[in-house]
Design an enzyme around this catalytic site. Structure first.
Site, PDB file in Angstrom:
ATOM      1  N   ASP A  90       0.868  -1.184   0.000  1.00  0.00           N
ATOM      2  CA  ASP A  90       0.000   0.000   0.000  1.00  0.00           C
ATOM      3  C   ASP A  90       0.902   1.231   0.000  1.00  0.00           C
ATOM      4  O   ASP A  90       2.109   1.145   0.237  1.00  0.00           O
ATOM      5  CB  ASP A  90      -0.953  -0.037   1.201  1.00  0.00           C
ATOM      6  N   ASP A 125      -3.806   7.180  -3.625  1.00  0.00           N
ATOM      7  CA  ASP A 125      -5.198   7.609  -3.815  1.00  0.00           C
ATOM      8  C   ASP A 125      -5.684   8.351  -2.574  1.00  0.00           C
ATOM      9  O   ASP A 125      -5.066   8.262  -1.512  1.00  0.00           O
ATOM     10  CB  ASP A 125      -6.088   6.379  -4.054  1.00  0.00           C
ATOM     11  N   ALA A 193     -11.701   3.095   0.999  1.00  0.00           N
ATOM     12  CA  ALA A 193     -12.398   3.856   2.051  1.00  0.00           C
ATOM     13  C   ALA A 193     -13.688   3.206   2.528  1.00  0.00           C
ATOM     14  O   ALA A 193     -14.681   3.880   2.799  1.00  0.00           O
ATOM     15  CB  ALA A 193     -12.648   5.289   1.578  1.00  0.00           C
ATOM     16  N   CYS A 276     -13.607 -24.410  17.981  1.00  0.00           N
ATOM     17  CA  CYS A 276     -12.804 -24.458  16.754  1.00  0.00           C
ATOM     18  C   CYS A 276     -11.869 -25.653  16.876  1.00  0.00           C
ATOM     19  O   CYS A 276     -11.545 -26.080  17.978  1.00  0.00           O
ATOM     20  CB  CYS A 276     -12.026 -23.149  16.642  1.00  0.00           C
ATOM     21  N   CYS A 278      -8.804 -25.852  15.057  1.00  0.00           N
ATOM     22  CA  CYS A 278      -7.491 -25.537  14.487  1.00  0.00           C
ATOM     23  C   CYS A 278      -6.416 -26.079  15.438  1.00  0.00           C
ATOM     24  O   CYS A 278      -6.714 -26.464  16.564  1.00  0.00           O
ATOM     25  CB  CYS A 278      -7.353 -24.036  14.260  1.00  0.00           C
ATOM     26  N   CYS A 281      -6.562 -24.420  18.927  1.00  0.00           N
ATOM     27  CA  CYS A 281      -7.735 -24.744  19.748  1.00  0.00           C
ATOM     28  C   CYS A 281      -7.800 -26.224  20.096  1.00  0.00           C
ATOM     29  O   CYS A 281      -8.503 -26.613  21.029  1.00  0.00           O
ATOM     30  CB  CYS A 281      -9.007 -24.282  19.046  1.00  0.00           C
TER      31      CYS A 281
HETATM   32  N1  GUN Z   1      -6.534   0.892   3.137  1.00  0.00           N
HETATM   33  C1  GUN Z   1      -7.824   0.926   3.564  1.00  0.00           C
HETATM   34  N2  GUN Z   1      -8.561   1.713   2.758  1.00  0.00           N
HETATM   35  C2  GUN Z   1      -7.737   2.188   1.804  1.00  0.00           C
HETATM   36  C3  GUN Z   1      -7.919   3.043   0.660  1.00  0.00           C
HETATM   37  O1  GUN Z   1      -9.008   3.539   0.391  1.00  0.00           O
HETATM   38  N3  GUN Z   1      -6.833   3.277  -0.115  1.00  0.00           N
HETATM   39  C4  GUN Z   1      -5.601   2.750   0.170  1.00  0.00           C
HETATM   40  N4  GUN Z   1      -4.585   3.017  -0.646  1.00  0.00           N
HETATM   41  N5  GUN Z   1      -5.398   1.953   1.234  1.00  0.00           N
HETATM   42  C5  GUN Z   1      -6.455   1.678   2.041  1.00  0.00           C
HETATM   43 ZN    ZN Z   2      -8.881 -22.229  16.513  1.00  0.00          ZN
END
Ligand code: GUN
Ligand code: ZN
Length: 490
Positions: A90, A125, A193, A276, A278, A281
């Site tokens: 990101d 963005d 978002a 669970c 796993c 657990c």
């Molecule tokens: N991580 C959570 N929401 C967003 C987003 O709208 N844009 C970016 N780039 N990372 C995010």
């Molecule tokens: Zn578990």
């Protein structure tokens, strides 16, 4: 060049796909565990043991921290993370949404992601939050678009480029943004978002927002739901056509002592049993887990196991044509998710176009099942039937039915169809013997439509004594309405 995203199987809006990246191919739908370059609860190298095929990390955190930046630039992102599979990065947009600004430009962070060898690059963005003024959403969308245009010119090699769809809670802006980005041909489309909507359980709005964005995009593009990490809503998002998720939840929840299940989250202090199987657990009791020195790590591991188990179940359901049945079950774990389910089926006309024409046997799971795409499709195809002469409509065989020109089977929530088709998909459906109000409403409405479409036929409708519905009055205007008992005793 081979295609970057290949769709192998489909069910409703969901699909199983293959996404090709420079560090290998990933099968979708899948979740990318979020790795914080500063704090690693679980080592990235072991992530494959839980089922992870691809990770996501934040290039802005690496960029800002001298030691990390140096290693990333000299040895590459994969050495820094100690993971040899695909890694998405990101851009710092999330920090932008939390702190209001970042100390990097779009060009700088794009160049950085490119240099360190990210597999999926995200531009800077602007994540416009829900409910802002339309004007602000529109303006920020304009800036995002300019940055994405720059990014597309900049990133043209092997590395994949993501084009986030923004537009706040305005469905027209989301669809328009998606449609514009489609022309820039990104390899992946994150829907941005949406975290504030998920945090406040606004699932119905989330459904509309995802549907609007998807309608603007090409149906063959992979879509990432940014920040979605709770497995209880994965099937709903997959049914709408989301292919990628990212989860910081496994670690954030563990830090808070929270234990993830597909039906919601428990605080570990309130657990008397571990529901669970796993490895964590199976090894620990609830009491031991609560008191363990490494409780956070153990919870994080369980949370990952629970997350990937749901992904595997979703994929199996897609193979079996049973995805919507899973969605209907999952959405019963919270009333706000149930709102999301009801909203999903307001999009059944659109889903119907994506849904395979034949698939696994339809199972009725509750009133919402009456609005599934399969049922809608049947309603649209009633014109294909044409009847003349005497037509009997009944649920089960009745005495003397051989005297009619045509026998139709009545099965809620479908309606009436030629008895010869009862073993054929979708009429081989598994439905309750006594339909609920919604199923009966849909079936009776479809039957009325069929009667109106066939004015030359003379209909007899055999009704069960216990069936009560206001639409029977309408049926009686178009057909000879008789009780089964009356017919049997003749
Ligand atoms: N991580 C959570 N929401 C967003 C987003 O709208 N844009 C970016 N780039 N990372 C995010
Ligand atoms: Zn578990």
């Amino acid at each position: 060049m081979s295609v970057i995203f290949e769709i192998l199987d489909k069910d409703a809006g969901g699909r199983i796909g293959k996404l090709r990246t420079p560090h290998g191919t990933v099968e979708t739908p899948t979740v990318m565990p979020v790795i914080n370059p500063n704090i690693q609860l679980i080592s990235p190298r072991t992530m494959k043991d839980f089922g992870a095929e691809i990770l996501i990390t934040n290039s802005y955190i690496i960029y800002r921290k001298e030691e990390l930046r140096k290693i990333a630039l000299e040895k590459g992102l994969h050495k820094l993370m100690d993971f040899d599979g695909p890694i998405m990065t990101d851009s710092g947009s999330f920090q932008l949404s939390v702190y209001g600004s970042v100390e990097v430009t779009n060009e700088e962070i794009l160049g950085f992601q490119q240099k360190i060898g990210s597999d999926i690059i995200v531009p800077l963005d602007i994540p416009t939050p829900p409910d802002v003024h339309y004007k602000r959403a529109e303006e920020e969308l304009g800036i995002t678009y300019e940055r994405l245009e720059v990014a597309r010119k900049f990133i043209q090699g092997e590395q994949l480029l993501a084009g986030p769809v923004q537009g706040s809670t305005y469905l027209d802006l989301r669809e328009k943004a998606a449609f514009q980005l489609r022309n820039l041909k990104f390899e992946v489309y994150p829907l941005g978002a949406v975290v504030p909507l998920m945090e406040t359980y606004r699932y119905a709005e989330l459904v509309d927002l995802v549907a609007a964005s998807k309608k603007g995009l090409s149906p063959v593009s992979p879509v990432h739901l940014f920040g979605a990490g709770h497995p209880m809503m994965f099937s709903l998002a997959v049914a709408l056509g989301c292919d990628l998720f990212d989860s910081a939840a496994y670690a954030l929840y563990a830090k808070d002592g929270r234990y993830i299940t597909v039906n919601g989250t428990y605080h570990v202090e309130k657990l008397n049993y571990l529901p669970c199987f796993c490895p964590i657990c199976s090894k620990y009791t609830a009491q031991e887990l609560k008191k363990a020195d490494n409780r956070e790590e153990l919870l994080g591991k369980h949370n990952l196991y629970a997350t990937f188990a749901e992904i595997r179940l979703i994929k199996q359901c897609i193979k079996d044509g049973k995805l919507l049945e899973l969605v209907e079950k999952r959405c019963r774990s919270h009333p706000r998710l149930l709102e999301g389910l009801k909203k999903l089926y307001t999009h059944s006309h659109w889903l119907e176009q994506l849904d395979p024409a034949t698939k696994g046997t339809y199972f009725y799971c509750g009133p919402e099942s009456s609005s599934r795409p399969e049922i809608l499709r049947f309603g649209k195809r009633l014109e294909r039937f044409s009847f003349e002469g005497s037509v009997l409509i009944r649920t089960d065989p009745v005495k003397g039915e051989g005297n009619y020109d045509q026998i139709l089977n009545f099965k809620a929530p479908f309606g009436a169809f030629p008895v010869e088709m009862e073993e054929v998909y979708p009429f081989n459906a598994e439905v309750p013997k006594f339909p609920d109000y919604e199923a009966l409403s849909t079936a009776l409405l479809n039957t009325l439509k069929l009667m109106v479409l066939n004015p030359k036929a003379e209909f007899t409708f055999v009704c069960e004594k216990e069936s009560q519905h206001p639409l029977f009055e309408e049926i009686s205007k178009n057909a000879n309405l008789v009780y089964r008992e009356a017919l049997e005793n003749k």
